[in-house]
Design an enzyme around this catalytic site. Structure first.
Site, PDB file in Angstrom:
ATOM      1  NE  ARG A  76      -6.819 -10.341   4.690  1.00 10.24           N
ATOM      2  CZ  ARG A  76      -7.755  -9.491   4.278  1.00 10.24           C
ATOM      3  NH1 ARG A  76      -7.608  -8.203   4.427  1.00 10.24           N
ATOM      4  NH2 ARG A  76      -8.869  -9.933   3.723  1.00 10.24           N
ATOM      5  CE1 TYR A 132      -2.433  -6.647   3.770  1.00 12.67           C
ATOM      6  CE2 TYR A 132      -3.208  -6.344   1.516  1.00 12.67           C
ATOM      7  CZ  TYR A 132      -3.410  -6.251   2.887  1.00 12.67           C
ATOM      8  OH  TYR A 132      -4.597  -5.756   3.363  1.00 12.67           O
ATOM      9  CE1 TYR A 143      -4.366  -1.356   0.656  1.00  9.02           C
ATOM     10  CE2 TYR A 143      -3.034  -3.049   1.711  1.00  9.02           C
ATOM     11  CZ  TYR A 143      -4.238  -2.627   1.177  1.00  9.02           C
ATOM     12  OH  TYR A 143      -5.310  -3.474   1.152  1.00  9.02           O
ATOM     13  CG  HIS A 170      -9.677  -2.386   1.402  1.00  8.68           C
ATOM     14  ND1 HIS A 170      -9.988  -2.853   2.657  1.00  8.68           N
ATOM     15  CD2 HIS A 170      -8.393  -2.761   1.177  1.00  8.68           C
ATOM     16  CE1 HIS A 170      -8.933  -3.476   3.171  1.00  8.68           C
ATOM     17  NE2 HIS A 170      -7.942  -3.436   2.297  1.00  8.68           N
ATOM     18  CG  HIS A 216      -8.024  -7.556   0.025  1.00  8.06           C
ATOM     19  ND1 HIS A 216      -6.909  -8.171   0.519  1.00  8.06           N
ATOM     20  CD2 HIS A 216      -8.066  -6.335   0.608  1.00  8.06           C
ATOM     21  CE1 HIS A 216      -6.296  -7.369   1.380  1.00  8.06           C
ATOM     22  NE2 HIS A 216      -6.973  -6.232   1.441  1.00  8.06           N
TER      23      HIS A 216
HETATM   24 FE   LIG Z   1      -6.115  -4.599   2.498  1.00  8.36          FE
END
Ligand SMILES: [Fe+3]
Lengths: 184, 256
Positions: B172, B162, B123, B177, B175
């Site tokens: 995870r 990640y 991110y 959000h 995905h």
């Molecule tokens: Fe996330």
């Protein structure tokens, strides 16, 4: 109700560059003489401030209109950057991330026709957001408040401070836990 | 039953899987995840212990909601691959679908927001310490308004999986959000969309927090070949149904 809803998932830790926008808490037109400040802290069940919560508010305009207005996320036409409200339209919508100390603040106008501002809370660790209400005054005839015992009722009523400022802390869990709502 | 102590640090995947199975076995049927969900350890101090107070009031302010319009988005906001001077790295995709209410009616002119990691699973957020490369040509957030059919569409790149620190070797699944508004504040939804066939599904307590199997499937988009653009991008379809009452649902109820 025939369509099955899409489940909720946590907002996670990394919404900060996506959801908050400039002047997201400045719901009132700049310098409006009726402006009030609604603010507080978000706490977890250990009594610690929650630094990664997102608080949203929704309310009628002072004239009671619930239609809202576009323009909370107005863009600069040249750069495309979000620059926020135009200072004239009352959109009724506020969105603020909590600070490192769990604090949030919204400057707005008093809601017309009701004595509360609707609040939604999102956070890392919270799999489904929560709704509550910040009552600016303890409304004697209010059906929701009337159904609560005094201690729980008190969690929905803001504490007036100086200069048209109202304190509303949100306790997610434990002692003094805020009343959260489920709309049917 | 809520646990009184948080789960310890350093739990293995197997120990988390056991907690997931335990939560799954005791879960009441629900479309949404329980807020008290021990395998997602961050939830421990952040779920209310008191039951939610039910409210059914046709006058409630929450049955209306914020309005958005042309001033709230630009045409570029829906294309996450064109927000920088160069092209981001990764697999270019389009994600399209419709936003509906529980009656199946389109949610028109409402704001859809999304954010995601880059193709490497990182991110653009200073708290993300995953040692995967940042992409100078990818920030990873977008917005658009739904059209008259409730439709939305984004062009982006496929995010990477990640690691996170819920337990040892926690990853995870890829995905995106999503944040959605309906016609009522009660219909507000923040969720995550997953990609079909991800081998990490079985290991992820965030996805598994949706304990109902068919509800969990509704978080997974579908590859749609007709949405793929020749020589350009792969297409995924994901329809979203917003829960919660609204003023219009109440009005219809009154007529019955
Ligand atoms: Fe996330």
């Amino acid at each position: 109700m025939s369509y099955a809803p899409t489940p909720s998932q946590t907002v996670g830790p990394f919404y900060g560059y996506a959801l908050p926008f400039p002047r997201g808490g400045e719901v009132a037109p700049a310098g409006h003489p009726d402006t009030i400040t609604l603010h507080g802290y978000v706490y977890d069940g250990a009594g610690n401030p929650v630094p990664d919560a997102l608080v949203e508010t929704w309310q009628p305009a002072p004239d009671g209109s619930r239609a809202g207005a576009p323009g909370s996320l107005r863009h600069d036409p040249v750069t495309g950057e979000v620059i926020g409200r135009d200072g004239v339209a009352f959109t009724g919508f506020g969105r603020v991330p909590t600070d490192a100390d769990g604090h949030w603040a919204v400057r707005t106008l008093p809601p017309g026709g009701v004595s509360y501002i609707a609040v939604a809370v999102f956070a890392r660790g919270l799999l489904h957001h929560l709704y509550t209400r910040a009552y600016l005054v303890d409304e004697p005839g209010d059906a929701l408040l009337g159904a609560l015992d005094p201690a729980r009722r008190a969690t929905l009523v803001t504490r007036p401070e100086a200069d048209r400022t109202y304190r509303f802390d949100i306790r997610l869990q434990g002692e003094g836990e805020t009343v959260f709502l489920e709309f049917k | 039953m809520p646990l009184t102590e948080p789960l310890p640090d350093g739990l293995s995947q197997q120990e988390i899987d056991t907690e997931v199975a335990k939560a799954q076995a005791s879960a009441a049927p629900s479309d949404h995840p329980p807020r008290d969900y021990p395998p997602y350890r961050s939830s421990h101090f952040r779920f209310p212990r008191q039951p939610l107070i039910p409210l059914s009031d046709p006058e409630a302010v929450e049955l209306s909601g914020p309005a958005f319009g042309v001033t709230d988005v630009t045409a570029l906001d829906r294309d996450l691959t064109r927000q920088h001077i160069g092209e981001p790295l990764g697999e270019r995709i389009t994600v399209s679908g419709r936003v509906l209410d529980r009656e199946g009616r389109p949610v028109r002119g409402q704001l859809v927001e999304l954010w995601q990691a880059n193709a490497s699973g990182r991110y653009a957020h200073q708290l993300d310490q995953h040692p995967a490369p940042l992409d100078p040509n990818f920030t990873g957030f977008g917005r658009c308004l739904t059209d008259d059919e409730g439709g939305y569409s984004f062009t982006t790149i496929k995010p990477g999986a990640y690691p996170w620190r819920n337990h040892v070797n926690a990853w995870r699944p890829a995905h995106i959000h999503f944040s959605l508004f309906g016609t009522a504040f009660t219909q507000r939804l923040v969720t995550q969309m997953y990609f079909p066939g991800d081998p990490l599904f079985a290991y992820d307590p965030v996805l598994r927090s949706v304990t109902d199997e068919s509800a969990r499937q509704r978080l997974v988009c579908a590859y749609d070949h007709d949405l793929s653009a020749p020589e350009w991008s792969l297409g995924y379809r994901w329809d979203i149904v917003l829960d919660g009452p609204s003023a219009t649902l109440f009005e219809e109820g009154d007529q019955l």
